[in-house]
Design an enzyme around this catalytic site. Sequence first.
Site, mmCIF file in Angstrom:
data_model
loop_
_atom_site.group_PDB
_atom_site.id
_atom_site.type_symbol
_atom_site.label_atom_id
_atom_site.label_comp_id
_atom_site.label_asym_id
_atom_site.label_seq_id
_atom_site.Cartn_x
_atom_site.Cartn_y
_atom_site.Cartn_z
ATOM 1 N N CYS A 134 24.000 41.003 54.296
ATOM 2 C CA CYS A 134 23.724 39.677 53.990
ATOM 3 C C CYS A 134 24.450 38.794 54.595
ATOM 4 O O CYS A 134 25.588 38.784 54.497
ATOM 5 C CB CYS A 134 23.527 39.532 52.427
ATOM 6 S SG CYS A 134 22.921 37.537 52.078
ATOM 7 N N THR A 197 18.565 39.879 58.661
ATOM 8 C CA THR A 197 18.732 38.372 59.487
ATOM 9 C C THR A 197 19.686 38.199 60.464
ATOM 10 O O THR A 197 20.879 38.898 60.230
ATOM 11 C CB THR A 197 18.413 37.433 58.276
ATOM 12 O OG1 THR A 197 19.576 37.248 57.754
ATOM 13 C CG2 THR A 197 17.081 37.234 57.642
#
Length: 300
Positions: A134, A197
Amino acid sequence: MIEELRRANMRVNICGLEWKNPVATAAGTFSARESGRYYSPDLLGAVTTKGVSLLPRAGNPTPRIAETCGGMLNAVGLENPGADAYIEDELKYLKARGATVISNVAGRSPDEYVEVVRRLSETDADMLEINVSCPNVSEGGMTLGVDRNAVASLTRRIKAATNKPVIVKLSPNVTDICDIAAAAEDAGADAVSLINTLTGMRIDAKSGKPVLANVFGGLSGPAVKPIALAMVYRVARRVRIPVIGMGGIMTGEDAMEFLLAGATAVAVGTAALLDPCAPPRVAEELRACVASYRDPLERF
Ligand SMILES: Cc1cc2nc3c(=O)[nH]c(=O)nc-3n(C[C@H](O)[C@H](O)[C@H](O)COP(=O)(O)O)c2cc1C
């Protein structure tokens, strides 16, 4: 692989578990109750739930979502109700509806990850996905996932704490993702998933201020698909454990590309924020792609 999938009527075996098709939801983009209003979670190979930490987390200040060309930035920061509430509520709800559940695990420290894993091990969660990638938190997450030794050490501790299959979720924000994948495999990971991401930002050109309160966010959606696909292709040639591919999958054809790159299964994330029914639609479209696919004589 595609021929095998056709023969198995889309069923895949991942770490000893049978999924009815190779499509899952991606962590953080699926909510049991909201998505459940649109489709039954047992239509999918698996559902991955939002990262869960030991105690409840409020996440980052708002604004924490921004649209970008071909994708979006998020800096949600792992908002979640904590392990006990997750187990009592979302996990029970999903298991009662016949879903295969991948519980995504977050932590500020290795000790926290291990404690969450211990608690989940006593439940009927099917698999655990360890989010060491993350980009939107200052402790844990990507700060661990960019370091091969930290990934190896955490994976070893988690494997010692559970009998459930362990998927290590990799960050694309590294010099060599294959190196981190190999470290996870050597430390006992049962599968790897990628990509999380990519770090990005937006600035409001009028005010001169960052659009996200967190300044940086994680980029997802179609814009990241070519990067994700190249990473899956390389990692699938480096490790022997199954690879779960994700990043910008919007259609069955996108999913097919990931399978052809070497993924055993795929996950659909941002697409579900645009269209809640995207994951089961991708599964249906993928079935059609697999049915019409003819193996080329020459492999790339
Ligand atoms: C709003 C949002 C929240 C997310 N939360 C998590 C999370 O809790 N844990 C995690 O491992 N990945 C999380 N992700 C990353 C996605 O699971 C996925 O890896 C990434 O978005 C790439 O796939 P996509 O382009 O299909 O969205 C999140 C992504 C988004 C957009």
